[in-house]
Design an enzyme around this catalytic site. Structure first.
Site, PDB file in Angstrom:
ATOM      1  N   SER A 128       0.821  -1.208   0.000  1.00 39.29           N
ATOM      2  CA  SER A 128       0.000   0.000   0.000  1.00 39.29           C
ATOM      3  C   SER A 128       0.855   1.259   0.000  1.00 39.29           C
ATOM      4  O   SER A 128       1.954   1.268   0.550  1.00 39.29           O
ATOM      5  CB  SER A 128      -0.926   0.024   1.213  1.00 39.29           C
ATOM      6  OG  SER A 128      -1.655   1.246   1.216  1.00 39.29           O
ATOM      7  N   LYS A 182      -4.504  -6.807   3.403  1.00 36.42           N
ATOM      8  CA  LYS A 182      -4.526  -5.668   2.474  1.00 36.42           C
ATOM      9  C   LYS A 182      -5.955  -5.332   2.055  1.00 36.42           C
ATOM     10  O   LYS A 182      -6.325  -4.165   1.928  1.00 36.42           O
ATOM     11  CB  LYS A 182      -3.660  -5.958   1.231  1.00 36.42           C
ATOM     12  CG  LYS A 182      -3.705  -4.861   0.160  1.00 36.42           C
ATOM     13  CD  LYS A 182      -3.291  -3.502   0.734  1.00 36.42           C
ATOM     14  CE  LYS A 182      -3.012  -2.409  -0.276  1.00 36.42           C
ATOM     15  NZ  LYS A 182      -4.021  -2.055  -1.236  1.00 36.42           N
ATOM     16  N   HIS A 185      -7.481  -3.489   4.843  1.00 32.44           N
ATOM     17  CA  HIS A 185      -6.889  -2.140   4.808  1.00 32.44           C
ATOM     18  C   HIS A 185      -7.691  -1.250   3.848  1.00 32.44           C
ATOM     19  O   HIS A 185      -8.044  -0.122   4.173  1.00 32.44           O
ATOM     20  CB  HIS A 185      -5.421  -2.217   4.361  1.00 32.44           C
ATOM     21  CG  HIS A 185      -4.838  -0.895   3.939  1.00 32.44           C
ATOM     22  ND1 HIS A 185      -5.100  -0.309   2.710  1.00 32.44           N
ATOM     23  CD2 HIS A 185      -4.030  -0.022   4.583  1.00 32.44           C
ATOM     24  CE1 HIS A 185      -4.473   0.856   2.630  1.00 32.44           C
ATOM     25  NE2 HIS A 185      -3.813   1.051   3.754  1.00 32.44           N
ATOM     26  N   ASN A 186      -7.967  -1.771   2.670  1.00 32.41           N
ATOM     27  CA  ASN A 186      -8.701  -0.982   1.691  1.00 32.41           C
ATOM     28  C   ASN A 186     -10.140  -0.731   2.129  1.00 32.41           C
ATOM     29  O   ASN A 186     -10.681   0.350   1.889  1.00 32.41           O
ATOM     30  CB  ASN A 186      -8.668  -1.660   0.320  1.00 32.41           C
ATOM     31  CG  ASN A 186      -7.338  -1.439  -0.385  1.00 32.41           C
ATOM     32  OD1 ASN A 186      -6.319  -1.184   0.269  1.00 32.41           O
ATOM     33  ND2 ASN A 186      -7.317  -1.541  -1.692  1.00 32.41           N
ATOM     34  N   GLU A 189      -9.968   1.959   4.476  1.00 33.56           N
ATOM     35  CA  GLU A 189      -9.697   3.166   3.664  1.00 33.56           C
ATOM     36  C   GLU A 189     -11.025   3.745   3.133  1.00 33.56           C
ATOM     37  O   GLU A 189     -11.267   4.950   3.224  1.00 33.56           O
ATOM     38  CB  GLU A 189      -8.763   2.752   2.517  1.00 33.56           C
ATOM     39  CG  GLU A 189      -8.461   3.776   1.450  1.00 33.56           C
ATOM     40  CD  GLU A 189      -7.594   3.138   0.323  1.00 33.56           C
ATOM     41  OE1 GLU A 189      -6.503   2.621   0.623  1.00 33.56           O
ATOM     42  OE2 GLU A 189      -8.033   3.154  -0.848  1.00 33.56           O
TER      43      GLU A 189
HETATM   44  C1  6PG Z   1      -3.283   1.512  -1.521  1.00 33.00           C
HETATM   45  C2  6PG Z   1      -4.580   1.775  -2.234  1.00 33.00           C
HETATM   46  C3  6PG Z   1      -4.547   1.146  -3.605  1.00 33.00           C
HETATM   47  C4  6PG Z   1      -5.627   1.656  -4.539  1.00 33.00           C
HETATM   48  C5  6PG Z   1      -7.020   1.377  -4.050  1.00 33.00           C
HETATM   49  C6  6PG Z   1      -8.028   2.260  -4.740  1.00 33.00           C
HETATM   50  O1  6PG Z   1      -3.360   0.888  -0.468  1.00 33.00           O
HETATM   51  O2  6PG Z   1      -2.242   1.947  -2.003  1.00 33.00           O
HETATM   52  O3  6PG Z   1      -5.613   1.216  -1.517  1.00 33.00           O
HETATM   53  O4  6PG Z   1      -4.571  -0.220  -3.433  1.00 33.00           O
HETATM   54  O5  6PG Z   1      -5.423   3.001  -4.756  1.00 33.00           O
HETATM   55  O6  6PG Z   1      -7.288   0.051  -4.306  1.00 33.00           O
HETATM   56  O7  6PG Z   1      -9.234   1.619  -4.651  1.00 33.00           O
HETATM   57  P1  6PG Z   1     -10.555   2.073  -5.355  1.00 33.00           P
HETATM   58  O8  6PG Z   1     -10.243   2.341  -6.805  1.00 33.00           O
HETATM   59  O9  6PG Z   1     -11.424   0.901  -5.157  1.00 33.00           O
HETATM   60  O10 6PG Z   1     -10.990   3.301  -4.652  1.00 33.00           O
END
Ligand code: 6PG
Length: 477
Positions: A128, A182, A185-186, A189
């Protein structure tokens, strides 16, 4: 000299990981489906370290010292399987294939089992931090065998972000554990971004602030307990003016949030595991709702309150109240996310150390924040903590902030400003702390229409009431 690691798939993420490795003194073999990218990398960045460009799968494999370590950085799904099948036959027992893309952890489990049978190690790893993170120090979440981590771990720790010298990289657990973490994590996010977006909407709707003023509010918040990358970039985005129109940037962007799928996976798996990750689910649905333009234009004229700005004392304390509501909701979202990791770990026997996960999220990743260090301490003090909500400082913050939290949601309701993230977080808090839930009534309904039975508070066993006859409860045979 043979290369200590190789990277195949040299689009921007792969290229930056390769450069990061080379900048740390590792000799990196390069490979890409089309030769052009490999040549470009060496032309533009060859001076940054030792690269070994290769132009066939065999040449790539031959360039690597044993055990060979190959990082695959291609699109998740079928392209990943294709690349694995290209290289696996050329490798020897003990070699390691690393998938650094956003793969679904179930695919990673399948691939790991298959390659293990063939004598190879397969490491699905979360990475990430976006393009910048890949180059300057991402947060890295590797799964796979302990043995694979012995050779691979030091390299990954070397290129990861650091907090006081501690790497933001740790072995998460066997097979799919890294990609699972991960994924969550998302999901977190998504929840965090939604809560920040609701805060913005509330400050605008209830105070009549312009985006630039709201950027100032976020700048102040970022000096306190909310200090985080997401708050920091929010300030930057809100302060940005669109060059073409001179309008605030946020006002010229179409208000339809997109998603590539990791949030959706988190919700799907949350349902499968039976973990109430309501914050992540609400955030994912909020993105989906925003994209339903037909539905939204059909409903746009529906009656409701207008966003009349607050005045007086209520207006004065509102921004501070939103900060408290945001913090409390954020604690709930992270508490749910960590519970999901706990549930996944139990289901798949991964034995994940939640404190270590919080520790490697402190820097490098998208959700990096001061806050994660408090989560790390909470799990270090009590590894079996049932929920972050009951842990020392978090408990205090949420209990002390709840009047503001309730009041902000009430203001949103009154002014017609949707706050699905705040509201679901508070509902979760109130549901968890309740003495009794109306789930008892749901059990009664299920027993009434489907003879699904219920348990009692005062006796063991399973019961069914013969509703049609005389309403007398009967013990199941
Ligand atoms: C990271 C981000 C990366 C990505 C996301 C965006 O941890 O660096 O999460 O993995 O930018 O997957 O996700 P979406 O396009 O679903 O918003």
């Amino acid at each position: 000299d043979k290369a200590s690691i190789g990277v195949t798939g040299l689009a921007v993420m792969g290229r930056n990981l390769a450069r990061n490795l080379a900048r740390h003194g590792h000799t990196v073999a390069l490979h890409n489906r089309s030769e052009q990218r490999t040549r470009e990398l060496v032309e533009q960045f060859g001076s940054e370290g030792d690269f070994v460009p290769t132009y066939s799968a065999q040449e790539f494999v031959d360039a690597l010292a044993r055990p060979r370590q190959i990082v695959i950085m291609v699109k998740a799904g079928a392209p990943t399987d294709a690349v694995i099948e290209e290289f696996a036959p050329l490798l020897e027992a003990g070699d390691v294939i690393v998938d650094a893309g956003n793969a679904h952890f179930a695919d990673t489990r399948r691939r790991e089992a298959d390659l293990r049978e063939r004598g190879l190690h397969f490491v699905g790893t979360g990475v990430s931090g976006g393009e910048e993170g890949a180059l300057h120090g991402p947060s890295i979440m590797p799964g796979g065998s302990v043995e694979s981590y012995q050779s691979l771990g030091p390299l990954l720790e070397d290129i990861s972000a650091k907090v006081d010298g501690v790497p933001c990289c740790a072995h998460i657990g066997p097979d799919g554990a890294g990609h699972f973490v991960k994924m969550v994590h998302n999901g977190i996010e998504y929840a965090d971004m939604q809560l920040i977006a609701e805060s913005f909407d509330l400050l605008r709707g209830a105070l009549g602030y312009e985006p630039a003023q709201i950027a100032e509010v976020f700048r102040t918040w970022n000096t306190g307990r909310l200090d985080s990358y997401l708050i920091e970039i929010t300030e930057q985005v809100l302060a940005h003016t669109d060059a073409a129109t001179g309008k605030p940037f946020v006002d010229v962007v179409a208000d339809e949030a997109e998603q590539k799928g990791t949030g959706r996976w988190t919700v799907q798996i949350g349902l499968d595991l039976g973990v109430p990750i309501t914050g992540i689910a609400e955030a994912t649905f909020a993105r989906s709702l925003s994209g339903h333009t037909d539905l939204r234009s059909a409903a746009r004229g529906l009656a409701g309150p207008s966003r009349t700005p607050l005045s007086g004392a209520e207006a004065e304390r509102f921004a501070d109240d939103v900060e408290q509501a945001l913090y409390a909701s954020k604690v709930v979202a992270y508490a749910q996310g960590f519970n999901m990791i706990q549930a996944g770990s139990a289901e798949y026997g991964w034995n994940i150390d939640l404190g270590a996960v919080a520790s490697i999220w402190r820097d490098g990743c998208i959700i990096r924040a001061k806050f994660l260090d408090d989560i790390r301490s909470a799990y270090e003090a009590e590894p079996g903590l049932p929920t972050l909500l009951t842990s020392g400082e978090f408990r205090k913050a949420v209990e002390n902030g709840q009047d503001a939290w309730r009041s902000v949601i009430a203001t949103g309701v009154r002014l017609g400003i949707p706050t699905p993230g705040f509201a679901t977080a508070l509902a979760y808090y109130d549901a968890l702390r309740a003495d009794r839930l109306p789930a008892a009534l749901v059990q009664g309904q299920r027993d009434y229409f489907g003879a699904h039975t219920y348990r009692r508070v005062d006796r063991d066993g399973s019961f069914h009431t013969s509703w049609a006859a005389d309403g007398r409860p009967e013990a199941e045979a």
